[in-house]
Scaffold this active site. Structure first.
Site, PDB file in Angstrom:
ATOM      1  N   LYS A  55      -3.442 -10.959  -8.431  1.00  0.00           N
ATOM      2  CA  LYS A  55      -2.338 -10.904  -9.381  1.00  0.00           C
ATOM      3  C   LYS A  55      -1.198 -11.187  -8.695  1.00  0.00           C
ATOM      4  O   LYS A  55      -0.049 -11.557  -9.147  1.00  0.00           O
ATOM      5  CB  LYS A  55      -2.244  -9.333  -9.663  1.00  0.00           C
ATOM      6  CG  LYS A  55      -3.594  -8.881 -10.387  1.00  0.00           C
ATOM      7  CD  LYS A  55      -3.507  -7.555 -10.680  1.00  0.00           C
ATOM      8  CE  LYS A  55      -3.153  -6.478  -9.535  1.00  0.00           C
ATOM      9  NZ  LYS A  55      -4.147  -6.164  -8.590  1.00  0.00           N
ATOM     10  N   ARG A  59      -1.998   1.445 -14.283  1.00  0.00           N
ATOM     11  CA  ARG A  59      -3.246   1.574 -13.462  1.00  0.00           C
ATOM     12  C   ARG A  59      -4.202   3.020 -14.007  1.00  0.00           C
ATOM     13  O   ARG A  59      -5.297   2.928 -13.486  1.00  0.00           O
ATOM     14  CB  ARG A  59      -3.134   1.757 -12.042  1.00  0.00           C
ATOM     15  CG  ARG A  59      -2.860   0.393 -11.262  1.00  0.00           C
ATOM     16  CD  ARG A  59      -2.476   0.836  -9.648  1.00  0.00           C
ATOM     17  NE  ARG A  59      -3.021   0.178  -8.806  1.00  0.00           N
ATOM     18  CZ  ARG A  59      -2.422  -0.806  -8.180  1.00  0.00           C
ATOM     19  NH1 ARG A  59      -1.265  -0.765  -8.241  1.00  0.00           N
ATOM     20  NH2 ARG A  59      -3.131  -1.472  -7.000  1.00  0.00           N
ATOM     21  N   ARG A  73      -6.476 -10.218   4.555  1.00  0.00           N
ATOM     22  CA  ARG A  73      -5.148 -10.522   4.158  1.00  0.00           C
ATOM     23  C   ARG A  73      -4.036 -10.461   5.028  1.00  0.00           C
ATOM     24  O   ARG A  73      -4.167  -9.225   5.843  1.00  0.00           O
ATOM     25  CB  ARG A  73      -5.133 -10.093   2.814  1.00  0.00           C
ATOM     26  CG  ARG A  73      -3.757  -9.805   2.263  1.00  0.00           C
ATOM     27  CD  ARG A  73      -4.144  -9.498   0.623  1.00  0.00           C
ATOM     28  NE  ARG A  73      -3.795  -8.157   0.590  1.00  0.00           N
ATOM     29  CZ  ARG A  73      -3.569  -7.389  -0.863  1.00  0.00           C
ATOM     30  NH1 ARG A  73      -3.547  -8.368  -1.853  1.00  0.00           N
ATOM     31  NH2 ARG A  73      -3.120  -6.370  -0.884  1.00  0.00           N
ATOM     32  N   ARG A  94      -1.269  -4.999   6.001  1.00  0.00           N
ATOM     33  CA  ARG A  94      -1.086  -3.603   5.392  1.00  0.00           C
ATOM     34  C   ARG A  94      -2.151  -2.545   5.913  1.00  0.00           C
ATOM     35  O   ARG A  94      -3.055  -3.083   5.919  1.00  0.00           O
ATOM     36  CB  ARG A  94      -1.112  -3.514   4.111  1.00  0.00           C
ATOM     37  CG  ARG A  94       0.195  -4.373   3.370  1.00  0.00           C
ATOM     38  CD  ARG A  94       0.031  -4.913   1.757  1.00  0.00           C
ATOM     39  NE  ARG A  94      -0.499  -3.719   1.154  1.00  0.00           N
ATOM     40  CZ  ARG A  94      -0.891  -3.993  -0.381  1.00  0.00           C
ATOM     41  NH1 ARG A  94      -0.274  -5.094  -0.642  1.00  0.00           N
ATOM     42  NH2 ARG A  94      -1.455  -3.132  -0.996  1.00  0.00           N
ATOM     43  N   ARG A 150      -9.903   2.017  -2.192  1.00  0.00           N
ATOM     44  CA  ARG A 150      -9.110   1.522  -3.244  1.00  0.00           C
ATOM     45  C   ARG A 150      -9.932   0.730  -4.119  1.00  0.00           C
ATOM     46  O   ARG A 150      -9.446   1.009  -5.584  1.00  0.00           O
ATOM     47  CB  ARG A 150      -7.895   0.299  -2.643  1.00  0.00           C
ATOM     48  CG  ARG A 150      -7.201   0.914  -2.008  1.00  0.00           C
ATOM     49  CD  ARG A 150      -6.325   0.026  -0.876  1.00  0.00           C
ATOM     50  NE  ARG A 150      -5.492  -0.749  -1.673  1.00  0.00           N
ATOM     51  CZ  ARG A 150      -5.162  -1.892  -1.248  1.00  0.00           C
ATOM     52  NH1 ARG A 150      -5.508  -2.617   0.067  1.00  0.00           N
ATOM     53  NH2 ARG A 150      -4.371  -2.995  -2.185  1.00  0.00           N
TER      54      ARG A 150
END
Ligand code: AMP
Length: 219
Positions: A13, A88, A127, A164, A175
């Site tokens: 996204k 969400r 990532r 992160r 998550r």
């Protein structure tokens, strides 16, 4: 044009939002980026959000809704925006509906990024994100010249990539579970409303972008 991206963490996204922002000037509204900025600036919202984010849980609806309510009313949203990571939960989706009515706005496209869990886990744990411009690359890419990418936020400087905390393996699974339990039900909410497109988010970013572009041109 106002667009909503819905999908699990790591489904692309943010990448597609940045591209739409670069090519069409749509304002990128990422609630995750807003929280990270608030945390780095040690604001009240940042303090409220941090512990939830560290655990891979959602920040309470009241905090998120208040933040996006203020942001959507800002001038740069009037000429078009991409919502990335909001709503969400069902209360957030209902709040957004009311907010759009109040602001005299509507959603022109809702895109659901569908990606298998194994792909998400792999993407999230490899990532790396730039501290300044939020550009995302994989750690494989960092081993090539991507490590020297010029950062648009730092004149003449390179991107400063880091992992992160919530992309670390132990938080990633949490998550994805939270997404499945709390956000997946929203797909049904939006599916019936028209302007909805399911996209295979495991395709290459260029292909995903073309699908979004073509769909926007038709609407
Ligand atoms: P993201 O960068 O979109 O993956 O968001 C990172 C984290 O910020 C999430 O795991 C949540 O803790 C928090 N967050 C972002 N957007 C929302 C939202 N709409 N509702 C609740 N929490 C959110």
């Amino acid at each position: 044009m106002n667009i909503l991206f819905i999908g699990p963490p790591g489904s692309g996204k943010g990448t597609q939002s940045k591209r739409l922002n670069d090519e069409y000037g749509l304002t990128h509204l990422s609630t995750g980026d807003m929280f990270r900025k608030a945390i780095s600036e040690q604001t009240e919202v940042g303090m409220k959000a941090k512990a939830f984010m560290d655990r891979g849980e959602y920040v309470p609806d009241s905090v998120v809704i208040e933040m996006i309510k203020n942001r959507l009313a800002e001038a740069d949203c009037a000429s078009g925006f991409i919502l990335d990571g909001f709503p969400r939960t069902e209360p957030q989706a209902k709040a957004l509906q009311d907010l759009l009515i109040t602001l005299g706005m509507k959603l022109d496209g809702v895109f659901f990024f569908d990606v298998k869990k194994e792909v998400l886990v792999q993407r999230l744990s490899s990532r790396r994100t730039c501290r300044n411009c939020n550009r995302v690359v994989s750690d494989d890419q960092l081993n090539t010249d991507f490590g020297l990418l010029t950062c648009p936020q730092k004149t003449g400087g390179a991107c400063d990539f880091y992992q992160r905390d919530d992309d670390k393996a132990e938080v990633v699974m949490k998550r994805i579970d939270v997404y499945q339990n709390q956000t997946m039900p929203l797909i049904q909410f939006y599916e019936g409303k028209g302007n909805f497109l399911r996209i295979d988010g495991s395709l290459a970013p260029d292909e995903v972008f073309k699908l979004i572009e073509n769909s926007c041109k038709k609407s």
